[in-house]
Motif scaffolding. Sequence first.
Motif, mmCIF file in Angstrom:
data_model
loop_
_atom_site.group_PDB
_atom_site.id
_atom_site.type_symbol
_atom_site.label_atom_id
_atom_site.label_comp_id
_atom_site.label_asym_id
_atom_site.label_seq_id
_atom_site.Cartn_x
_atom_site.Cartn_y
_atom_site.Cartn_z
ATOM 1 N N GLU A 19 11.058 -0.733 6.980
ATOM 2 C CA GLU A 19 11.157 -0.644 5.132
ATOM 3 C C GLU A 19 10.195 0.699 4.783
ATOM 4 N N ALA A 20 9.385 0.577 5.141
ATOM 5 C CA ALA A 20 7.824 1.170 5.002
ATOM 6 C C ALA A 20 8.728 3.384 5.469
ATOM 7 N N LEU A 21 9.143 2.729 6.953
ATOM 8 C CA LEU A 21 8.831 4.653 7.104
ATOM 9 C C LEU A 21 10.367 5.493 6.368
ATOM 10 N N LEU A 22 11.043 4.083 6.401
ATOM 11 C CA LEU A 22 11.891 4.874 4.958
ATOM 12 C C LEU A 22 11.424 5.328 4.508
ATOM 13 N N VAL A 23 10.965 4.226 3.681
ATOM 14 C CA VAL A 23 10.027 5.071 2.175
ATOM 15 C C VAL A 23 9.580 6.130 1.931
ATOM 16 N N PHE A 24 8.788 6.185 3.161
ATOM 17 C CA PHE A 24 7.622 7.240 3.374
ATOM 18 C C PHE A 24 8.658 8.765 4.223
ATOM 19 N N LEU A 25 9.584 8.289 4.586
ATOM 20 C CA LEU A 25 10.446 9.277 5.001
ATOM 21 C C LEU A 25 11.717 9.971 3.971
ATOM 22 N N PHE A 26 11.796 9.377 2.286
ATOM 23 C CA PHE A 26 12.125 9.451 2.022
ATOM 24 C C PHE A 26 11.715 10.483 0.970
ATOM 25 N N ALA A 27 10.321 9.373 0.506
ATOM 26 C CA ALA A 27 9.726 10.296 -0.943
ATOM 27 C C ALA A 27 8.920 11.607 0.059
ATOM 28 N N ASN A 28 9.006 11.692 0.730
ATOM 29 C CA ASN A 28 8.359 13.696 1.779
ATOM 30 C C ASN A 28 9.458 13.783 1.440
ATOM 31 N N GLU A 226 4.611 14.559 -10.416
ATOM 32 C CA GLU A 226 4.734 16.377 -9.970
ATOM 33 C C GLU A 226 4.119 16.410 -8.531
ATOM 34 N N SER A 227 5.308 17.422 -8.448
ATOM 35 C CA SER A 227 5.136 18.440 -6.276
ATOM 36 C C SER A 227 4.525 18.663 -5.785
ATOM 37 N N ASP A 228 2.982 19.163 -7.186
ATOM 38 C CA ASP A 228 1.657 19.519 -6.938
ATOM 39 C C ASP A 228 0.698 18.522 -6.656
ATOM 40 N N LEU A 229 0.928 17.228 -6.580
ATOM 41 C CA LEU A 229 0.741 16.207 -6.091
ATOM 42 C C LEU A 229 1.137 15.434 -4.916
ATOM 43 N N TYR A 230 1.184 16.445 -4.129
ATOM 44 C CA TYR A 230 2.073 16.188 -2.739
ATOM 45 C C TYR A 230 1.219 15.020 -1.865
ATOM 46 N N TYR A 231 0.280 15.295 -1.546
ATOM 47 C CA TYR A 231 -0.793 14.566 -0.687
ATOM 48 C C TYR A 231 -1.285 13.012 -2.149
ATOM 49 N N LEU A 232 -1.028 13.104 -2.559
ATOM 50 C CA LEU A 232 -1.185 11.693 -3.605
ATOM 51 C C LEU A 232 0.163 10.976 -3.726
ATOM 52 N N ASP A 233 0.721 11.492 -4.592
ATOM 53 C CA ASP A 233 2.371 10.903 -4.203
ATOM 54 C C ASP A 233 3.096 10.118 -3.414
ATOM 55 N N VAL A 234 2.917 10.656 -1.613
ATOM 56 C CA VAL A 234 3.742 9.955 -0.893
ATOM 57 C C VAL A 234 3.017 8.589 -0.606
ATOM 58 N N PRO A 235 1.651 8.531 -0.881
ATOM 59 C CA PRO A 235 0.923 7.925 -0.108
ATOM 60 C C PRO A 235 1.097 6.458 -1.370
ATOM 61 N N LEU A 236 1.625 6.821 -1.770
ATOM 62 C CA LEU A 236 0.879 6.095 -3.230
ATOM 63 C C LEU A 236 2.742 5.246 -3.560
ATOM 64 N N VAL A 237 3.695 6.526 -3.471
ATOM 65 C CA VAL A 237 4.817 5.622 -3.451
ATOM 66 C C VAL A 237 4.465 4.434 -2.442
ATOM 67 N N THR A 238 4.457 4.870 -1.448
ATOM 68 C CA THR A 238 4.726 3.906 -0.360
ATOM 69 C C THR A 238 4.562 3.010 0.193
ATOM 70 N N LEU A 239 2.888 3.106 -0.331
ATOM 71 C CA LEU A 239 1.862 2.222 -0.730
ATOM 72 C C LEU A 239 2.708 0.823 -1.781
ATOM 73 N N ILE A 240 2.770 1.149 -3.126
ATOM 74 C CA ILE A 240 3.375 0.316 -4.217
ATOM 75 C C ILE A 240 4.383 0.457 -3.555
ATOM 76 N N SER A 241 5.469 0.852 -2.669
ATOM 77 C CA SER A 241 6.886 0.196 -2.456
ATOM 78 C C SER A 241 6.658 -0.787 -1.253
ATOM 79 N N CYS A 242 5.904 -0.535 -0.796
ATOM 80 C CA CYS A 242 5.226 -1.974 0.218
ATOM 81 C C CYS A 242 4.918 -3.065 -0.504
#
Length: 299
Positions: A19-28, A226-242
């Motif tokens: 599930e974490a991998l799917l969330v990570f890939l979808f966020a990317n 915001e898409s400008d915050l990519y390096y913060l966006d994807v990790p946050l989405v993954t961690l919160i979902s996890c």
Amino acid sequence: MLLYKRIPLTFLLRNIRREALLVFLFANLVVFAKMLFHLRYLTIPIAIPTLLGTCISLLLAFRTNQAYERWWEARIVWGAIVNDSRSFIRQVQMFLPDGPNRQLMLQAFVQRQCAWCFALGDTLRGHQVAERLRQFLPPATVDELLTNDNIPNALLADHGIAISQLYKNGQISDFQMTHLSATLNNLTDSMGRCERIKNTPFPPTYTFNMQVFIYLFSAILPFCFESDLYYLDVPLVTLISCGFMLIEKSAIQLQDPFENKPTDTPVTTIARTIEINLKTMADFKAVPEKVPAYDYYAM
């Protein structure tokens, strides 16, 4: 049962790795789409996932509480089994009259009670009990028990037959017979409660609905940054979902306390403790050692 020891990170994360991998890939995927195609209109107001996350938190709290209650009830039942097993053998020890066969009769009750404790735990976990029974009972008795659909219940029936024979022979009184029968009834009640927990699954629709809400939340969340915050966006989405997924998986592990998992009620350890106590009370020459714990849990 998990112990107060260091729990490896792999134990916590292995149940959500897919599930974490799917969330990570979808966020990317969402973030790259917003960056490459300048799809800034895909941004969703943060209030929507905030409201959904609050609802999920309340549902998870209820879910976890109900799962823990099932696990705790199982532990209470096995605590009662410990007490009733000690009480039963102590009563037999007090009520049996002096005679040349007194010690042999007492040890027969002890062996049968130890066999019952282990057989109940193994049956709840879906294990074979034949080898376990042979550690305590004669081969002929084991072969007869294996013909029964409910072996722990058959062992309690053998207890009852033995007590009835003592009563018919005038070796115990009406009062003593009543007390021994009451203790056997308590053991039967504990066995029935364990079987009820084992045979009553947690409503699967509740698990399904909970997972749908979590996946919906995980799917919406990447659109709120915001898409400008990519390096913060994807990790946050993954961690919160996890975080939500870990709590939900923890509840699933707790809701079934007899599934041969590290989060189980430690029925084998408890049964060995009962065996040690009862054999010590009955002056057995060979008393086994305690069941050693695994790295971070006991079974």
